[in-house]
Design a protein around this motif. Structure first.
Motif, short mmCIF file in Angstrom:
data_model
loop_
_atom_site.label_atom_id
_atom_site.label_comp_id
_atom_site.label_asym_id
_atom_site.label_seq_id
_atom_site.Cartn_x
_atom_site.Cartn_y
_atom_site.Cartn_z
N PHE A 287 134.10 83.03 40.21
CA PHE A 287 134.73 81.90 40.83
C PHE A 287 134.07 81.26 41.96
N HIS A 288 133.75 80.13 42.04
CA HIS A 288 133.09 79.35 43.15
C HIS A 288 134.02 79.60 44.20
N ALA A 289 133.64 79.92 45.54
CA ALA A 289 134.32 80.09 46.71
C ALA A 289 135.33 78.73 47.07
N GLY A 290 134.46 77.58 46.90
CA GLY A 290 135.10 76.28 47.40
C GLY A 290 135.99 75.60 46.27
N THR A 291 135.46 75.70 45.00
CA THR A 291 136.35 75.11 43.84
C THR A 291 137.12 75.71 43.06
N GLY A 292 136.71 77.17 42.72
CA GLY A 292 137.44 77.97 41.85
C GLY A 292 136.79 77.69 40.43
N LEU A 293 135.84 76.96 40.21
CA LEU A 293 135.39 76.62 39.01
C LEU A 293 134.53 78.13 38.72
N VAL A 294 134.36 78.56 37.35
CA VAL A 294 133.67 79.55 36.97
C VAL A 294 132.26 79.18 36.30
N TRP A 295 131.37 79.93 36.96
CA TRP A 295 129.88 79.54 36.47
C TRP A 295 129.62 79.81 35.02
N ASP A 296 128.64 78.86 34.32
CA ASP A 296 128.45 79.03 33.32
C ASP A 296 127.62 80.32 32.72
N LYS A 297 126.74 80.88 33.50
CA LYS A 297 126.00 81.84 33.30
C LYS A 297 125.32 82.50 35.02
N SER A 298 125.33 83.70 34.96
CA SER A 298 125.23 84.58 36.11
C SER A 298 123.78 84.02 36.70
N SER A 299 122.81 83.35 36.02
CA SER A 299 121.65 82.81 36.54
C SER A 299 121.83 81.40 37.21
N THR A 300 122.70 80.76 36.82
CA THR A 300 122.94 79.40 37.40
C THR A 300 124.27 79.16 37.92
N PRO A 301 124.40 79.88 39.27
CA PRO A 301 125.91 79.80 39.77
C PRO A 301 126.17 78.51 40.16
N HIS A 302 125.67 77.35 40.25
CA HIS A 302 126.09 76.18 40.64
C HIS A 302 126.60 75.13 39.44
N ILE A 303 126.32 75.72 38.22
CA ILE A 303 126.76 74.96 37.19
C ILE A 303 127.97 75.72 36.38
N SER A 304 129.16 74.93 36.27
CA SER A 304 130.42 75.49 35.80
C SER A 304 130.63 75.25 34.25
N SER A 305 131.06 75.91 33.68
CA SER A 305 131.28 75.55 32.04
C SER A 305 132.98 75.54 32.18
N ILE A 306 133.60 74.60 31.63
CA ILE A 306 135.00 74.72 31.84
C ILE A 306 135.50 75.50 30.86
N ALA A 307 134.89 75.88 29.59
CA ALA A 307 135.33 77.05 28.67
C ALA A 307 135.24 78.40 29.49
N ALA A 308 134.35 78.66 30.21
CA ALA A 308 134.11 79.79 30.91
C ALA A 308 135.28 79.74 32.03
N THR A 309 135.64 78.79 32.51
CA THR A 309 136.89 78.57 33.41
C THR A 309 137.96 78.99 32.77
N GLY A 310 138.14 78.42 31.52
CA GLY A 310 139.46 78.72 30.84
C GLY A 310 139.48 80.36 30.36
N PHE A 311 138.39 80.99 30.21
CA PHE A 311 138.48 82.50 30.05
C PHE A 311 138.49 83.13 31.23
N GLY A 312 137.84 82.78 32.28
CA GLY A 312 138.22 83.35 33.51
C GLY A 312 139.93 83.17 34.03
N LEU A 313 140.19 82.33 33.89
CA LEU A 313 141.80 82.05 34.12
C LEU A 313 142.32 83.04 33.40
N ALA A 314 142.16 83.25 32.18
CA ALA A 314 143.09 84.06 31.28
C ALA A 314 142.89 85.74 31.55
#
Length: 683
Positions: A287-314
Motif C-alpha cells: 500500500f503506497h504511503a501517499g495514495t494507498g494504491l497497491v503495487w503490481d509487483k514487489s520489484s516495481t513499487p511505483h506501478i500500481s495494479s487496480i486489480a491488485a488494489t482490489g485484492f489488497g482491499l479485500a
C-alpha cells in the motif's frame, strides 16, 4: 561502533592482525562511533549478549558445545546445522535472479551492489553452481591499506522514501540468525565482517571465520547485533577491511538468508496460516504511503495494479480479523486508498485515472494517474470494485468503518457499465484506450466474464440486464474423466476469480436453457488440471509428487535470470492449446482449496509438495509466483520466479481464508449491492 569494539565483544571472534584501532586509518562510516540515537529501551548490552552467547556455546549439549573461546569459530557451523533442524529461512539473496553483472535487486527487493574506497577494489559476478544448482556470487577484491576497504551491501527494501513505512526498514524480530555459505582464498590477515545497520544508522560489525577452499555453512545469531534495532533494519553488508595484501583475493558467497525463529509448519493449518500471513505482508508493504494504491509487483513499487488494489482491499478485513493488522490501521489504509480512487480525475483524455467510472489497468502509485499506454480495463475495474465492497462490509462495524462502506458503495455506483457493453452482441469489451477505442470482448466463458456481468447487474445507478451473462459461448470439453464448460486457455484462475469473492456453492445460474453450477464446474476444472499434470509428469519434473496449478504466472525468460508474465498457461480441456512448459503457480493450488473442503484435498497435497520439495520457491512473501524444475539435467537450470505479483498473492489469501473460515464469502453476502447481482444471475 568501532570495528575494534565489535571484534573484541563478539564471542565468535578471534585475534586478527588487521583489526583496526579506534582512530586509525579506517574512515568508512561503519568504523566510526555512531552518533545515532541510543539503542531502544530494554535493548541488551552487546557485551552482555556476547558473554551470554559465549557461555551457551561452552555449555550447549553435544556437538554444539565449545569448551574454549578459540573454538567458537566452529560454533557458527554448528549453529547453521541447528537452524536447519529447528526452523526455515527466508533468502536475503540466493543470487539466482538478475543478470550476472550490473544493477540487480536482492530477495528483499532492495538494490545490491559493491562499495570500495580509494585504492581498494571490489568486483562481483554471478556464476552457476553445477552441484547445488542456481548461482553464487564471486567477489574479487583488494582491500588496500590507507583506505576504508571494500565490500558488498544488500538494502532490505527499495530506496524510494514515499512507499510503505514497512519497506524503508524491515522488522526482523521474527528471525533468529543470519546464515550464509562461504568459501575463498584470502590472506591470513584479511578480516571478513558482517555489518547490520538499522533505520537510525546504528550499526554493528561481527567477524566471520576465515574461509577455506570448500563451502562452509555459517550462522550468526542475531542477538550479537543487539545494539541495532532489529525491528527497523535497513541494510546488511559484507565488509572487507584493509590487510596489506598486494594482490587481489577471491571470496565466494551464496545463500545469504535469515533463519526464522518460528518452527517449520507441521500441520495443515500451520502451513496455511504461514502462507496466508506472508502473502498478506505483500499487501502490507504494497500500500503506497501517499495514495494507498497497491503495487503490481514487489520489484516495481511505483506501478500500481487496480486489480491488485482490489485484492489488497479485500485482504484488509482478513488481516484485521486474524490480528495481523490493527483494526484502526485497516480503516486508515482503506480510507487512503478509496479517497485516492474517488478523487482521481476521470475522462477520455489520456492522462486521467480512467473513464466513465472504469480505471486504467495500471496507475502511477505516486499520483493515481494512468501509467504508460495501458488500457481502461473492465475486469480489473471489476476486481477493484468487488474488493472494495468486501472491504467496506468487513470494516463497517469498526470505528470509522461506516465511512469505508459508504466510500466503497460510491465507487461501485460510479461505474457506467453500459458504456463498456457492445450493444450489438451484448458482450462486454475487454478494454478501451483513447488512442484506439474499444477492443477485445468477453465472448467466451471465463469466471472473469461472470464477475463482470454480476457487478453490472448489481449496479445501483448504471445496471445492465442479467441476460448479458447468457450471451457468451459455453463450450464443453472433457479431460481425465471430467466434463465441464471450458475456458479459452484452460488456465486455473479463469475458473475461480468470481468464486473467490462470491459464494456460488449449491447454486446454478438462471440461463433459460443451459443452467450451470459454476462451483461444480470449477471443481471439475481443478481435477482436470491435476489429471493433466499427472499425464505429463514423465516429461516435466515440476508436475510430479501431486503438484498442479497450470495458471497465469511469471515464467522463465530467454536468459536464465529473466522472467516474463505468461497469462496463457493452462490445461485441457481448453479451446486452444494447452500451452504449458513445466511452470506451475502455487497460488493456483491454493485457490482450489475450498473446492475440496471436507474431503481428501489434492490442493493441500500440492502445497505440501511445493513446501517440502521446492525449498528455493519460498521467500519473503511466501511462495514465489512460479517454478519450473528439471529443465535440463543440471539443477543449476531449475527456475524459480524472483518476484511476487498482486493478482496471484490476492487469490492465494482469499482461497485460503475461504477454505478456513469462509470470511470473504460472508462479507460479500452482507452487501445489498452484491446480493442484487448474485440473485439476478443465480438461484
Amino acid at each position: 561502533m568501532p570495528a575494534s569494539a565489535a571484534l573484541q565483544r563478539h564471542p565468535l571472534s578471534r585475534p586478527s592482525p588487521s583489526a583496526p584501532e579506534s582512530g586509525g586509518p579506517f574512515n568508512h562510516p561503519c568504523y566510526r562511533q555512531s552518533s545515532a540515537p541510543p539503542p531502544p529501551p530494554g535493548a541488551p548490552n552487546c557485551r552482555a549478549v556476547s558473554l551470554s552467547l559465549g557461555r551457551w556455546l561452552r555449555t550447549a549439549p553435544g556437538p554444539f558445545r565449545c569448551h574454549s573461546q578459540a573454538r567458537c569459530d566452529g560454533a557458527m557451523l554448528a549453529l547453521a546445522l541447528l537452524a536447519a533442524i529447528l526452523g526455515f529461512s527466508d533468502p536475503v539473496d540466493d543470487f539466482d535472479s538478475g543478470p550476472p553483472k550490473g544493477p540487480r535487486l536482492c530477495r528483499f527487493f532492495g538494490p545490491m551492489g559493491e562499495w570500495h574506497d580509494g585504492a581498494s577494489v571490489a568486483d562481483w559476478q554471478l556464476l552457476p553452481d553445477p552441484v547445488a544448482g542456481g548461482r553464487f556470487m564471486r567477489l574479487t577484491f583488494l582491500a588496500a591499506d590507507g583506505t576504508a576497504g571494500c565490500g558488498v551491501y544488500f538494502l532490505l527494501g527499495p530506496e524510494a522514501e514515499d512507499l510503505s513505512p514497512t519497506l524503508s526498514a524491515r522488522d526482523l524480530r521474527r528471525y533468529s540468525a543470519l546464515s550464509l555459505r562461504m568459501r575463498g582464498a584470502v590472506p591470513d590477515a584479511q578480516a571478513i565482517l558482517i555489518e547490520l545497520t538499522d533505520g537510525d544508522a546504528r550499526h554493528v560489525l561481527v567477524p566471520l571465520p576465515r574461509p577455506s577452499a570448500s563451502w562452509a555453512e555459517l550462522a550468526i545469531p542475531l542477538d550479537v547485533f543487539a545494539v541495532v534495532d532489529l525491528s527497523r533494519l535497513r541494510k546488511i553488508a559484507l565488509v572487507l577491511p584493509p590487510c596489506g595484501a598486494a594482490t587481489p583475493s577471491r571470496l565466494d558467497i551464496d545463500d545469504l538468508a535469515l533463519i526464522s525463529g518460528e518452527p517449520a509448519p507441521s500441520s495443515d493449518d500451520a502451513l496455511l496460516d504461514l502462507m496466508e500471513r506472508r502473502a498478506w505482508e505483500f499487501f502490507r508493504d504494497g500500500f503506497h504511503a501517499g495514495t494507498g494504491l497497491v503495487w503490481d509487483k514487489s520489484s516495481t513499487p511505483h506501478i500500481s495494479s487496480i486489480a491488485a488494489t482490489g485484492f489488497g482491499l479485500a485482504a484488509l478485513p482478513v488481516a484485521a480479523e486474524r490480528g495481523w493488522l490493527k483494526p484502526q490501521d485497516a480503516v486508515s489504509l482503506a480510507r487512503r486508498c478509496l479517497s485516492t480512487l474517488l478523487s482521481a480525475p476521470q475522462g477520455e483524455a489520456p492522462d486521467t485515472a480512467g473513464a466513465h467510472g472504469f480505471f486504467y489497468h495500471f496507475l502511477d502509485a505516486r499520483n493515481g494517474r494512468r501509467f504508460g499506454d495501458c488500457e481502461v480495463s473492465s475486469i480489473d475495474t471489476a476486481l477493484l470494485v468487488v474488493g472494495a465492497v468486501a472491504c467496506g462490509e468487513g470494516l463497517a462495524d469498526l470505528p470509522g468503518g461506516a465511512d469505508i462502506r459508504e466510500m466503497a458503495a460510491r465507487l461501485a455506483t460510479s461505474v457506467e457499465w453500459p458504456w463498456m457493453l457492445d450493444p450489438s452482441r451484448k458482450v462486454f469489451w475487454m478494454g478501451w484506450q483513447p488512442e484506439r477505442g474499444f477492443f477485445g470482448s468477453w465472448d467466451y466463458y471465463t469466471d472473469e466474464a461472470l464477475l463482470i456481468c454480476l457487478l453490472a447487474a448489481s449496479s445501483p445507478s448504471h445496471p445492465v440486464p442479467p441476460d448479458v451473462a447468457w450471451a457468451w459461448r459455453r463450450e464443453r470439453g472433457s479431460y481425465g474423466g471430467q466434463s465441464l464448460v471450458q475456458t479459452y486457455c484452460g488456465s486455473m484462475f479463469s475458473y475461480l476469480f468470481c468464486s473467490l469473492f462470491i459464494d456460488l456453492r449449491n447454486r446454478t445460474d438462471r440461463h433459460p436453457t443451459d443452467p450451470i453450477d459454476w462451483w461444480a464446474n470449477a471443481r471439475a476444472a481443478a481435477l482436470a488440471n491435476l489429471a493433466f499434470c499427472r499425464s505429463q509428469e514423465k516429461d516435466f519434473v515440476t508436475y510430479r509428487k501431486g503438484r498442479f496449478g497450470l495458471s497465469a504466472c511469471l515464467a522463465p525468460g530467454t536468459a536464465p535470470w529473466e522472467e516474463r508474465y505468461d497469462g496463457d498457461y493452462g490445461a485441457l480441456p481448453a479451446a486452444v492449446g494447452p500451452h504449458h512448459d513445466g511452470t506451475l503457480a502455487p497460488y493456483a493450488a491454493a485457490m482450489c482449496l475450498p473446492l475440496f473442503a471436507g474431503q481428501d484435498n489434492p490442493a493441500l497435497t500440492a502445497l505440501w509438495s511445493f513446501w517440502r520439495d521446492c525449498p528455493r520457491l519460498w521467500g519473503l512473501y511466501g511462495f514465489r509466483d512460479g517454478c519450473n524444475l528439471g529443465r535440463t539435467d543440471s539443477p543449476a537450470d531449475d527456475w524459480y520466479a524472483s518476484d511476487y505479483v498482486g493478482v496471484c498473492q490476492g487469490p492465494l489469501i482469499l482461497g485460503i481464508e475461504n477454505f478456513r473460515t469462509g470470511l470473504v464469502w460472508k462479507l460479500t453476502d452482507k452487501s445489498p449491492i452484491l446480493r442484487k447481482g448474485r440473485d439476478a444471475l443465480f438461484k
